[in-house]
Design a protein around this motif. Structure first.
Motif, PDB file in Angstrom:
ATOM      1  N   GLN A   1      11.206  24.150  -5.397  1.00 26.91           N
ATOM      2  CA  GLN A   1      10.432  23.202  -5.747  1.00 26.91           C
ATOM      3  C   GLN A   1      11.287  21.773  -5.604  1.00 26.91           C
ATOM      4  N   ARG A   2      11.485  21.450  -4.711  1.00 25.58           N
ATOM      5  CA  ARG A   2      12.149  20.269  -4.333  1.00 25.58           C
ATOM      6  C   ARG A   2      11.183  19.134  -3.916  1.00 25.58           C
ATOM      7  N   GLY A   3      11.381  17.680  -4.029  1.00 26.13           N
ATOM      8  CA  GLY A   3      10.814  16.670  -3.562  1.00 26.13           C
ATOM      9  C   GLY A   3       9.553  16.316  -4.405  1.00 26.13           C
ATOM     10  N   LEU A   4       8.940  15.294  -3.802  1.00 30.79           N
ATOM     11  CA  LEU A   4       7.706  14.946  -4.399  1.00 30.79           C
ATOM     12  C   LEU A   4       6.299  15.599  -4.091  1.00 30.79           C
ATOM     13  N   THR A   5       5.537  15.464  -4.901  1.00 31.20           N
ATOM     14  CA  THR A   5       4.122  16.043  -4.600  1.00 31.20           C
ATOM     15  C   THR A   5       3.560  14.990  -3.513  1.00 31.20           C
ATOM     16  N   MET A   6       2.195  15.663  -3.037  1.00 35.94           N
ATOM     17  CA  MET A   6       1.558  14.610  -2.168  1.00 35.94           C
ATOM     18  C   MET A   6       1.143  13.229  -3.095  1.00 35.94           C
ATOM     19  N   ILE A   7       0.585  13.662  -4.130  1.00 33.85           N
ATOM     20  CA  ILE A   7       0.272  12.649  -5.040  1.00 33.85           C
ATOM     21  C   ILE A   7       1.347  11.492  -5.280  1.00 33.85           C
ATOM     22  N   SER A   8       2.452  11.974  -5.696  1.00 33.22           N
ATOM     23  CA  SER A   8       3.547  11.221  -5.868  1.00 33.22           C
ATOM     24  C   SER A   8       3.881  10.250  -4.581  1.00 33.22           C
ATOM     25  N   TRP A   9       3.797  10.764  -3.472  1.00 33.95           N
ATOM     26  CA  TRP A   9       4.079  10.178  -2.346  1.00 33.95           C
ATOM     27  C   TRP A   9       3.214   8.933  -2.102  1.00 33.95           C
ATOM     28  N   VAL A  10       1.807   9.356  -2.348  1.00 39.06           N
ATOM     29  CA  VAL A  10       0.712   8.356  -2.169  1.00 39.06           C
ATOM     30  C   VAL A  10       1.182   7.254  -3.373  1.00 39.06           C
ATOM     31  N   LEU A  11       1.193   7.567  -4.399  1.00 37.11           N
ATOM     32  CA  LEU A  11       1.723   6.647  -5.406  1.00 37.11           C
ATOM     33  C   LEU A  11       2.907   5.789  -5.115  1.00 37.11           C
ATOM     34  N   VAL A  12       4.069   6.267  -4.628  1.00 35.30           N
ATOM     35  CA  VAL A  12       5.041   5.418  -4.243  1.00 35.30           C
ATOM     36  C   VAL A  12       4.834   4.775  -3.183  1.00 35.30           C
ATOM     37  N   LEU A  13       4.035   5.028  -1.997  1.00 31.78           N
ATOM     38  CA  LEU A  13       3.698   4.398  -0.934  1.00 31.78           C
ATOM     39  C   LEU A  13       2.830   3.198  -1.320  1.00 31.78           C
ATOM     40  N   ALA A  14       1.970   3.350  -2.294  1.00 32.15           N
ATOM     41  CA  ALA A  14       0.937   2.302  -2.768  1.00 32.15           C
ATOM     42  C   ALA A  14       1.577   1.141  -3.404  1.00 32.15           C
ATOM     43  N   ILE A  15       2.765   1.581  -4.294  1.00 31.19           N
ATOM     44  CA  ILE A  15       3.369   0.784  -4.955  1.00 31.19           C
ATOM     45  C   ILE A  15       4.326   0.016  -4.011  1.00 31.19           C
ATOM     46  N   LEU A  16       4.775   0.540  -2.723  1.00 33.23           N
ATOM     47  CA  LEU A  16       5.788  -0.140  -1.827  1.00 33.23           C
ATOM     48  C   LEU A  16       4.776  -0.994  -0.822  1.00 33.23           C
ATOM     49  N   ALA A  17       3.640  -0.786  -0.730  1.00 28.43           N
ATOM     50  CA  ALA A  17       2.652  -1.506   0.041  1.00 28.43           C
ATOM     51  C   ALA A  17       2.360  -2.794  -0.971  1.00 28.43           C
ATOM     52  N   PHE A  18       2.217  -2.668  -2.194  1.00 29.93           N
ATOM     53  CA  PHE A  18       1.958  -3.787  -3.064  1.00 29.93           C
ATOM     54  C   PHE A  18       2.915  -4.749  -3.261  1.00 29.93           C
ATOM     55  N   CYS A  19       4.275  -4.151  -3.213  1.00 32.66           N
ATOM     56  CA  CYS A  19       5.446  -5.228  -3.452  1.00 32.66           C
ATOM     57  C   CYS A  19       5.461  -5.831  -2.010  1.00 32.66           C
ATOM     58  N   GLY A  20       5.308  -5.004  -1.069  1.00 39.30           N
ATOM     59  CA  GLY A  20       5.446  -5.678   0.663  1.00 39.30           C
ATOM     60  C   GLY A  20       4.282  -6.682   0.825  1.00 39.30           C
ATOM     61  N   MET A  21       3.275  -6.582   0.390  1.00 36.83           N
ATOM     62  CA  MET A  21       2.130  -7.601   0.306  1.00 36.83           C
ATOM     63  C   MET A  21       2.253  -8.854  -0.522  1.00 36.83           C
ATOM     64  N   PHE A  22       2.833  -8.495  -1.667  1.00 36.50           N
ATOM     65  CA  PHE A  22       3.214  -9.528  -2.719  1.00 36.50           C
ATOM     66  C   PHE A  22       4.424 -10.550  -2.035  1.00 36.50           C
ATOM     67  N   ALA A  23       5.306  -9.856  -1.507  1.00 35.37           N
ATOM     68  CA  ALA A  23       6.451 -10.580  -0.852  1.00 35.37           C
ATOM     69  C   ALA A  23       6.044 -11.441   0.434  1.00 35.37           C
ATOM     70  N   PHE A  24       5.064 -10.648   0.957  1.00 36.13           N
ATOM     71  CA  PHE A  24       4.463 -11.535   2.206  1.00 36.13           C
ATOM     72  C   PHE A  24       3.813 -12.796   2.073  1.00 36.13           C
ATOM     73  N   ARG A  25       3.299 -12.570   0.857  1.00 39.70           N
ATOM     74  CA  ARG A  25       2.458 -14.078   0.526  1.00 39.70           C
ATOM     75  C   ARG A  25       3.403 -15.078  -0.216  1.00 39.70           C
ATOM     76  N   VAL A  26       4.397 -14.610  -1.025  1.00 38.54           N
ATOM     77  CA  VAL A  26       4.994 -15.505  -1.904  1.00 38.54           C
ATOM     78  C   VAL A  26       6.456 -16.207  -0.955  1.00 38.54           C
ATOM     79  N   VAL A  27       7.205 -15.346  -0.158  1.00 42.53           N
ATOM     80  CA  VAL A  27       8.214 -15.825   0.423  1.00 42.53           C
ATOM     81  C   VAL A  27       7.847 -16.858   1.143  1.00 42.53           C
ATOM     82  N   PRO A  28       6.667 -17.189   1.791  1.00 40.07           N
ATOM     83  CA  PRO A  28       6.717 -18.424   2.689  1.00 40.07           C
ATOM     84  C   PRO A  28       6.623 -19.675   1.902  1.00 40.07           C
TER      85      PRO A  28
END
Length: 147
Positions: A13-40
């Motif tokens: 039982q190593r690693g993240l479950t599928m739901i955990s990966w989806v949650l991590v990717l959703a958080i990373l996508a939100f942070c990326g979208m936020f940075a994409f809007r604020v940095v300019p």
């Protein structure tokens, strides 16, 4: 025997479950979208600050320049550095007796998603008598904010 089986199951039982990966990717996508809007917005404000600093270059006195010369020099700097938003165009030149104060106060908006906006407020001030303190709001010039 039970302890050995428990140890084996923990190794499998190593690693993240599928739901955990989806949650991590959703958080990373939100942070990326936020940075994409604020940095300019912040990058554009860096150009506004550099434009104000260019007014106080060695050999030039900001207080001796006319209002139209100041605005023209700032507009030229904006054109060269591709500053397109309307906020930095709000240049206020205040001449109190001897002192000169150039203010570029504006807010910038970007749509994050649907009806949620990101709003950043910038206050850039240049005192003609103290150009080395460029681009930070002066304490005595702070009035109650209209925002």
């Amino acid at each position: 025997m039970k302890r050995v089986q428990q140890f084996k199951s923990l190794q499998q039982q190593r690693g993240l479950t599928m739901i955990s990966w989806v949650l991590v990717l959703a958080i990373l996508a939100f942070c990326g979208m936020f940075a994409f809007r604020v940095v300019p917005m912040y990058a554009e404000n860096v150009y506004v600050v550099n434009a104000l600093k260019s007014l106080s270059e060695p050999g030039t006195k900001v207080s001796e320049m006319s209002d139209s010369e100041i605005k023209k020099k700032l507009q030229n700097f904006y054109t060269v550095n591709n500053v397109r938003s309307e906020g930095p165009q709000n240049i206020v030149i205040d001449r109190k007796s001897k002192a000169l104060l150039v203010k570029i106060d504006y807010e910038s908006r970007a749509n994050l998603f649907y009806n949620i906006d990101i709003v950043t407020r910038f206050e850039n001030h240049l005192d003609g008598d103290q150009p080395n303190l460029c681009c930070k709001p002066l304490a005595e010039s702070r009035a109650p904010s209209k925002y």
